[in-house]
Motif scaffolding. Structure first.
Motif, PDB file in Angstrom:
ATOM      1  N   LYS A  61       0.814  -1.221   0.000  1.00 35.28           N
ATOM      2  CA  LYS A  61       0.000   0.000   0.000  1.00 35.28           C
ATOM      3  C   LYS A  61       0.848   1.270   0.000  1.00 35.28           C
ATOM      4  O   LYS A  61       0.651   2.167  -0.838  1.00 35.28           O
ATOM      5  N   GLU A  62       1.766   1.378   0.924  1.00 36.64           N
ATOM      6  CA  GLU A  62       2.571   2.600   1.034  1.00 36.64           C
ATOM      7  C   GLU A  62       3.414   2.833  -0.211  1.00 36.64           C
ATOM      8  O   GLU A  62       3.588   3.982  -0.653  1.00 36.64           O
ATOM      9  N   HIS A  63       3.929   1.765  -0.774  1.00 32.13           N
ATOM     10  CA  HIS A  63       4.728   1.869  -2.001  1.00 32.13           C
ATOM     11  C   HIS A  63       3.875   2.405  -3.149  1.00 32.13           C
ATOM     12  O   HIS A  63       4.314   3.276  -3.919  1.00 32.13           O
ATOM     13  N   ILE A  64       2.654   1.907  -3.279  1.00 33.21           N
ATOM     14  CA  ILE A  64       1.756   2.347  -4.355  1.00 33.21           C
ATOM     15  C   ILE A  64       1.395   3.820  -4.170  1.00 33.21           C
ATOM     16  O   ILE A  64       1.407   4.606  -5.130  1.00 33.21           O
ATOM     17  N   ILE A  65       1.074   4.209  -2.936  1.00 34.68           N
ATOM     18  CA  ILE A  65       0.705   5.601  -2.673  1.00 34.68           C
ATOM     19  C   ILE A  65       1.863   6.541  -2.998  1.00 34.68           C
ATOM     20  O   ILE A  65       1.684   7.579  -3.635  1.00 34.68           O
ATOM     21  N   ARG A  66       3.064   6.160  -2.607  1.00 38.63           N
ATOM     22  CA  ARG A  66       4.236   7.005  -2.857  1.00 38.63           C
ATOM     23  C   ARG A  66       4.517   7.136  -4.352  1.00 38.63           C
ATOM     24  O   ARG A  66       4.778   8.239  -4.853  1.00 38.63           O
ATOM     25  N   ASP A  67       4.443   6.026  -5.083  1.00 34.51           N
ATOM     26  CA  ASP A  67       4.805   6.045  -6.502  1.00 34.51           C
ATOM     27  C   ASP A  67       3.713   6.599  -7.402  1.00 34.51           C
ATOM     28  O   ASP A  67       3.998   7.263  -8.403  1.00 34.51           O
ATOM     29  N   ARG A  68       2.463   6.306  -7.068  1.00 37.29           N
ATOM     30  CA  ARG A  68       1.356   6.658  -7.963  1.00 37.29           C
ATOM     31  C   ARG A  68       0.617   7.932  -7.563  1.00 37.29           C
ATOM     32  O   ARG A  68       0.001   8.590  -8.408  1.00 37.29           O
ATOM     33  N   PHE A  69       0.647   8.266  -6.270  1.00 38.30           N
ATOM     34  CA  PHE A  69      -0.160   9.383  -5.805  1.00 38.30           C
ATOM     35  C   PHE A  69       0.652  10.420  -5.032  1.00 38.30           C
ATOM     36  O   PHE A  69       0.092  11.227  -4.297  1.00 38.30           O
ATOM     37  N   GLY A  70       1.949  10.423  -5.216  1.00 39.40           N
ATOM     38  CA  GLY A  70       2.792  11.406  -4.546  1.00 39.40           C
ATOM     39  C   GLY A  70       2.447  12.834  -4.936  1.00 39.40           C
ATOM     40  O   GLY A  70       2.644  13.773  -4.146  1.00 39.40           O
ATOM     41  N   TRP A  71       1.902  13.034  -6.132  1.00 38.90           N
ATOM     42  CA  TRP A  71       1.565  14.365  -6.630  1.00 38.90           C
ATOM     43  C   TRP A  71       0.477  15.053  -5.795  1.00 38.90           C
ATOM     44  O   TRP A  71       0.378  16.286  -5.778  1.00 38.90           O
ATOM     45  N   VAL A  72      -0.345  14.256  -5.092  1.00 43.60           N
ATOM     46  CA  VAL A  72      -1.476  14.813  -4.347  1.00 43.60           C
ATOM     47  C   VAL A  72      -0.999  15.774  -3.255  1.00 43.60           C
ATOM     48  O   VAL A  72      -1.663  16.777  -2.955  1.00 43.60           O
ATOM     49  N   SER A  73       0.155  15.495  -2.665  1.00 47.10           N
ATOM     50  CA  SER A  73       0.656  16.314  -1.558  1.00 47.10           C
ATOM     51  C   SER A  73       0.977  17.734  -1.970  1.00 47.10           C
ATOM     52  O   SER A  73       1.154  18.628  -1.139  1.00 47.10           O
TER      53      SER A  73
END
Length: 307
Positions: free
Chosen positions: A293-305
């Motif tokens: 989960k954390e890997h996917i969020i970092r790689d795919r959704f890092g732009w949200v921050s």
């Protein structure tokens, strides 16, 4: 009787959609091919399976019985295939997930690699509004659901995935009323709503009610994509999930309008019935989420921050 599994599959899709066009789209077949298979299937029965009234296709009562039988047969065929793969040492089965409409921008990234690693798995993902998602979960029709608002009346377990932010957005044209107070701003803006039952609509209405904002409702649309296109075209403004407008923000087709109290922040959750006996495929999926989960969020959704 000499019907084939292929014909059963085609007729079931037609019965589920009450449309040859929609069935052909879901099956990735041409309409003529589906029509021919329907005729060949019908020729084996003396009683009509379908009827056309006012250019609309309807399934007869007999046809509905045949469709139910076809579904049972096809499920048994799937079960045989899964059992064969299991004996060969592969993880096999069917994973059913119901996803709220905006969740289609999220769920694929959390499921793609998992399905890719296990060739014996089939994925059925239904994308609809929150009301229908909760209904399908409550009826035990799916293994999991993806929601941003937890259902109150169901006993569930869950895995939190990631934050869901909702902003007021408009198209690229300058907004003359942008320097007005929040109350005056919402008085001036023609707002575009999602349909009743949508979690996005619920969040939007809660924000408006909580802040006692007068609004000028412009239009109601039944999908996030439709709302997005209407905002881009300049029909109005809307409170939308950030996750679904990434490209439009980067292209300058949409822009976020700063408003005190926004963004609204909720959380995407994978949920399932607490009393449900999860299949090996479903249990393995939860293990996959726990490790990746954390890997996917970092790689795919890092732009949200950045917003």
């Amino acid at each position: 009787m000499n019907y084939t599994l292929h014909q059963l599959q085609i007729f079931l899709k037609i019965a589920q959609n009450q449309s040859i066009t929609k069935a052909s789209e879901e099956l990735h077949l041409t309409q003529p091919a589906v029509s021919i298979q329907l005729k060949n299937f019908q020729d084996q029965f003396a009683i009509p399976l379908t009827e056309v009234v006012g250019r609309k296709l309807f399934i007869t009562e007999f046809g509905k019985e045949i469709a139910r039988a076809a579904e049972k047969i096809l499920n048994e065929v799937h079960a045989i295939n899964y059992k064969t793969l299991s004996y060969e040492g592969q993880l096999a089965g069917r994973l059913k997930i119901s996803v709220v409409s905006t969740g289609k921008y999220v769920m694929p990234y959390f499921i793609t690699d998992y399905i890719g690693k296990h060739k014996g798995l089939d994925l059925v993902m239904d994308v609809t509004n929150k009301t229908k998602v909760v209904e399908s979960l409550g009826n035990n029709e799916v293994d999991f659901a993806l929601v941003s608002v937890l259902p109150e009346r169901l006993k569930i377990d869950r895995v939190e995935l990631m934050e869901n932010k909702l902003f007021l957005v408009g198209n690229a044209r300058p907004l003359k009323a942008e320097n007005l107070s929040k109350k005056r701003l919402f008085e001036e803006l023609p707002l575009i709503y999602r349909e009743p039952g949508s979690a996005t609509r619920n969040a939007m209405e809660s924000f408006i009610t909580r802040n006692r904002l007068p609004v000028r409702k412009k239009i109601e649309l039944t999908s996030n994509e439709a709302v997005k296109q209407a905002v881009i075209a300049g029909i109005g403004y809307s409170i939308m999930p950030l996750i679904g407008i990434k490209n439009e923000l980067l292209n300058g087709d949409l822009r976020i309008i700063p408003v005190k109290g926004l963004p609204i922040s909720t959380t995407w959750n994978i949920i399932w019935l607490r009393a449900k006996k999860l299949s090996p495929a479903a249990k393995a999926f939860l293990d996959y989420l726990d490790s990746e989960k954390e890997h996917i969020i970092r790689d795919r959704f890092g732009w949200v921050s950045a917003y």
